[in-house]
Scaffold this motif. Structure first.
Motif, PDB file in Angstrom:
ATOM      1  N   ALA B  84       0.831  -1.201   0.000  1.00 52.52           N
ATOM      2  CA  ALA B  84       0.000   0.000   0.000  1.00 52.52           C
ATOM      3  C   ALA B  84       0.867   1.253   0.000  1.00 52.52           C
ATOM      4  CB  ALA B  84      -0.921  -0.002   1.217  1.00 52.52           C
ATOM      5  N   SER B  88       0.532   3.936  -2.967  1.00 50.50           N
ATOM      6  CA  SER B  88       0.074   5.307  -2.753  1.00 50.50           C
ATOM      7  C   SER B  88       1.197   6.301  -3.043  1.00 50.50           C
ATOM      8  CB  SER B  88      -0.488   5.501  -1.345  1.00 50.50           C
ATOM      9  OG  SER B  88       0.523   5.308  -0.402  1.00 50.50           O
ATOM     10  N   SER B  89       2.440   5.910  -2.716  1.00 50.60           N
ATOM     11  CA  SER B  89       3.562   6.785  -3.072  1.00 50.60           C
ATOM     12  C   SER B  89       3.638   6.974  -4.580  1.00 50.60           C
ATOM     13  CB  SER B  89       4.885   6.196  -2.605  1.00 50.60           C
ATOM     14  OG  SER B  89       4.892   6.045  -1.216  1.00 50.60           O
ATOM     15  N   ILE B  92       0.665   9.250  -5.681  1.00 51.27           N
ATOM     16  CA  ILE B  92       0.888  10.654  -5.323  1.00 51.27           C
ATOM     17  C   ILE B  92       2.073  11.202  -6.111  1.00 51.27           C
ATOM     18  CG2 ILE B  92       1.579  12.221  -3.468  1.00 51.27           C
ATOM     19  CD1 ILE B  92       0.160  10.373  -1.503  1.00 51.27           C
ATOM     20  N   GLN B 168      -3.288  -2.723  -3.942  1.00 54.01           N
ATOM     21  CA  GLN B 168      -2.395  -1.696  -4.488  1.00 54.01           C
ATOM     22  C   GLN B 168      -3.117  -0.798  -5.485  1.00 54.01           C
ATOM     23  OE1 GLN B 168       1.233  -4.000  -5.640  1.00 54.01           O
ATOM     24  NE2 GLN B 168       2.190  -2.562  -4.224  1.00 54.01           N
ATOM     25  N   PHE B 171      -5.027   1.759  -3.542  1.00 58.43           N
ATOM     26  CA  PHE B 171      -4.167   2.802  -2.984  1.00 58.43           C
ATOM     27  C   PHE B 171      -3.545   3.680  -4.070  1.00 58.43           C
ATOM     28  CE2 PHE B 171      -4.518   0.479   0.970  1.00 58.43           C
ATOM     29  CZ  PHE B 171      -4.577   1.521   1.872  1.00 58.43           C
ATOM     30  N   VAL B 174      -6.357   6.096  -4.877  1.00 58.76           N
ATOM     31  CA  VAL B 174      -6.540   7.057  -3.782  1.00 58.76           C
ATOM     32  C   VAL B 174      -5.370   8.050  -3.747  1.00 58.76           C
ATOM     33  CG1 VAL B 174      -6.642   7.316  -1.262  1.00 58.76           C
ATOM     34  CG2 VAL B 174      -7.968   5.536  -2.381  1.00 58.76           C
ATOM     35  N   GLY B 175      -4.161   7.534  -3.958  1.00 56.27           N
ATOM     36  CA  GLY B 175      -2.979   8.404  -4.002  1.00 56.27           C
ATOM     37  C   GLY B 175      -3.067   9.405  -5.140  1.00 56.27           C
ATOM     38  N   SER B 192       1.869   9.862   1.687  1.00 62.68           N
ATOM     39  CA  SER B 192       1.505   8.477   1.423  1.00 62.68           C
ATOM     40  C   SER B 192       1.481   7.674   2.721  1.00 62.68           C
ATOM     41  CB  SER B 192       2.421   7.859   0.360  1.00 62.68           C
ATOM     42  OG  SER B 192       3.564   7.343   0.930  1.00 62.68           O
ATOM     43  N   ILE B 195      -1.782   8.491   4.585  1.00 58.54           N
ATOM     44  CA  ILE B 195      -2.938   7.795   4.015  1.00 58.54           C
ATOM     45  C   ILE B 195      -2.930   6.322   4.412  1.00 58.54           C
ATOM     46  CG2 ILE B 195      -3.988   6.997   1.851  1.00 58.54           C
ATOM     47  CD1 ILE B 195      -3.057   9.627   0.590  1.00 58.54           C
ATOM     48  N   VAL B 196      -1.774   5.676   4.193  1.00 63.59           N
ATOM     49  CA  VAL B 196      -1.698   4.234   4.440  1.00 63.59           C
ATOM     50  C   VAL B 196      -1.923   3.904   5.907  1.00 63.59           C
ATOM     51  CG1 VAL B 196      -0.163   2.241   4.415  1.00 63.59           C
ATOM     52  CG2 VAL B 196      -0.264   3.760   2.443  1.00 63.59           C
ATOM     53  N   SER B 249     -12.287   7.457  -7.556  1.00 54.99           N
ATOM     54  CA  SER B 249     -11.029   8.179  -7.359  1.00 54.99           C
ATOM     55  C   SER B 249     -10.422   8.592  -8.695  1.00 54.99           C
ATOM     56  CB  SER B 249     -10.011   7.311  -6.615  1.00 54.99           C
ATOM     57  OG  SER B 249     -10.526   6.919  -5.379  1.00 54.99           O
TER      58      SER B 249
END
Lengths: 294, 265
Positions: B84, B88-89, B92, B168, B171, B174-175, B192, B195-196, B249
């Motif tokens: 995750a 997310s990284s 973002i 993944q 995320f 979402v990221g 990130s 969020i995680v 998203s």
């Protein structure tokens, strides 16, 4: 044919005004200056033309096509150089330029080499290791490598040494002779005077005037400052064409417009200690030309 | 395609690093399995003193440790935590890159639509995650076969493994959304991680209280490995929910990315 056509362009940032009701047009093959102090709305106008920001109202078109609707198509023929250039730091110059070239469906490798040679730019270096001036050179090559029909420059000369500026202006003139139209924004009057055919003057978000450089030059005041050994009667200079006459001790200063010879003869007859004759800077142009009109 | 390859290349190193991390992590976990499964009884005794709530929030049921799937289900929480963070990284990072590196003036004055830009970026992120998952599944499956004590239910094992990919994707989406909403992202990791860990903590909370409603709030619970083992499949509600979260998203990211003003730096 007008290359750029701006009609009543307005951009509000929330409640603050970016630009208001800006209209002008740039003809094909012209070098058009866009001048005004910082924060006057030059970048806002340019960024709207490039559809980086969207206008609140009004419209703009380039090559006869709407800037918002046909952005990608228009941008094929636009080269853009911002005042501060930033690129992907961990890339090599040549990789960045090749990446840039890959967006245009033509072979630019020859042109990249040619421009890099002219600008004395090392293609093998990493972007990260470049000085501000050298990054600027990358920006110039990046903006010109696809031989665009319209070159948009937003205060492009910062960070370039005078020699490079010279080369850069030569390059621009060559591009112009090959048929490119240039929109050149600046807050430095002298560089606009040097390069441009016409100039739009913008102040506090509104366009004050669009004028030919030649007209602007005719109207140009000279700033005189004379220091004499003894105090003299300022009325010696109460001639036509003299404005803002001020005396401070032995120093007389005024603005003058017109034939220089009579005034120089007048000065020659004085016992002069020191003499300054200067072009008024942009600030003063604004003050003296446009305060009354706005 | 040039933007896609550019992004792939830019992410090459970090993707490789994450993939290796996940591969090493699962290998280390599985190499501990033989010891754990042999010592279940003594482990049970050792844990008797621990508070129940703590064990539940860590999803710690000793009985699971005797089978490889049960053990996998337990360690998978930490695998998906890592996954995750990676996703997310990536989401973002890839969409905030032009703001962080101030390269918007470069990329967005090229003859491409913003739609093409964001699509290329998201495709690159998707591909990176796909490659990570291929690496992970290969490592996980290989290790499981080496250390297994009983025949392995391949289908269930694969269903758990591939759920990393789904988590993944959530995320990532979402990221991506976070990157388009937050206008001034200077550094990726704080956002990130925030969020995680927000979702991870909710997830631990959901496990320890057994509150089913909380499960809807955190993607970490959408593909709960123990439920997959129990039901021999995914919970359809959560599969649908995942699709909805991803779709919303991404749609919002597109809309925001297409509309936003790119200001001078």
């Amino acid at each position: 044919m007008s290359v750029i056509e701006v009609n009543g362009l307005t951009k509000m940032y929330g409640r603050t005004k970016g630009i208001e009701n800006v209209s002008f047009s740039v003809e094909e093959g012209e070098i058009f200056g866009f001048i005004g102090p910082n924060g006057a709305g030059k970048s806002t106008t340019i960024r709207t033309l490039l559809s980086l920001i969207y206008p609140t109202s009004g419209s703009a078109s380039i090559f006869g096509k709407d800037c918002m609707k046909h952005a990608p198509e228009i941008k094929k023929e636009i080269g853009y150089l911002p005042s501060e250039v930033f690129y992907y730091d961990n890339m090599k110059v040549i990789d960045l330029l090749n990446y840039s070239a890959s967006f245009y469906k033509k072979d630019c490798s020859h042109r990249i080499q040619e421009l890099a040679d002219r600008m004395d730019l090392d293609l093998k270096k990493k972007i990260d290791d470049l000085s501000f001036g050298n990054k600027k050179k990358v920006g110039i090559v990046q903006g010109l490598l696809h031989s665009p029909k319209l070159i948009i420059l937003d205060e492009p000369t910062s960070g370039l040494d005078p020699l490079m500026q010279q080369t850069f202006f030569e390059l621009l003139k060559e591009e112009n002779q090959k048929g490119a139209t240039i929109l050149f924004s600046s807050h430095i009057l002298s560089e606009v005077q040097r390069l441009c055919d016409r100039v739009a003057i913008i102040k506090e978000g509104s366009l004050i005037k669009v004028e030919k450089i030649s007209t602007l030059k005719e109207n140009n005041y000279k700033k005189f400052k004379i220091e004499t050994k003894t105090k003299i009667d300022p009325n010696v200079f109460s001639k036509a064409g003299i404005k803002e006459l001020k005396t401070e001790g032995n120093v007389i200063s005024f603005l003058f417009k017109g034939n220089l010879n009579p005034i120089l003869k007048e000065i020659a007859s004085l016992d002069v200690n020191n003499l300054w004759i200067e072009e008024p800077d942009l600030e003063e142009i604004f003050m003296h030309f446009y305060q009354r009109e706005s | 395609m040039n933007m896609f390859w550019h992004e792939m290349k830019a992410n090459q190193r970090s993707s490789l690093l994450w993939t290796l991390t996940l591969m090493v992590l699962i290998s280390v976990f599985f190499s501990m399995f033989p010891t754990f499964s042999k010592e279940v009884d003594s482990l049970r005794k050792a844990l008797e003193g621990f508070p129940d709530a703590l064990l539940r929030s860590l999803n710690f049921d000793v009985n699971n440790f005797s089978s490889i799937l049960g053990f996998y289900a337990y360690v998978f929480a930490y695998i998906s935590l890592c996954g995750a963070i990676q996703a997310s990284s990536l989401g973002i990072g890839i969409l905030s890159k032009e703001t962080r590196e101030k390269t918007a003036d470069f990329l967005l004055t090229k003859p491409v639509t913003r739609q093409q830009v964001i699509t290329a970026k998201l495709c690159a992120a998707f591909s990176s995650i796909l490659l990570t998952n291929i690496g992970f599944i290969v490592a996980a499956t290989t290790m499981a076969h080496i250390v297994k004590n009983n025949p392995l239910n391949e289908t269930i094992f694969f269903m758990i493994s591939i759920s990393l990919f789904f988590i993944q994707l959530i995320f990532l989406a979402v990221g991506a959304l976070a990157a388009t909403i937050i206008s001034k992202i200077k550094s990726v990791l704080p956002y990130s991680l925030a969020i995680v860990f927000l979702f991870f903590i909710i997830s631990m909370f959901a496990s320890s209280t057994g509150d089913d409603k909380l499960r809807y709030l955190t993607p970490f619970q959408y593909f709960d490995a123990l439920s997959i083992i129990k039901q021999e499949g995914y919970d359809l509600t959560f599969v649908l929910l995942s699709i909805v979260v991803i779709a919303c998203s991404l749609t919002a990211s597109y809309v925001l990315y297409l509309k936003k003003d790119i200001h001078a730096v």
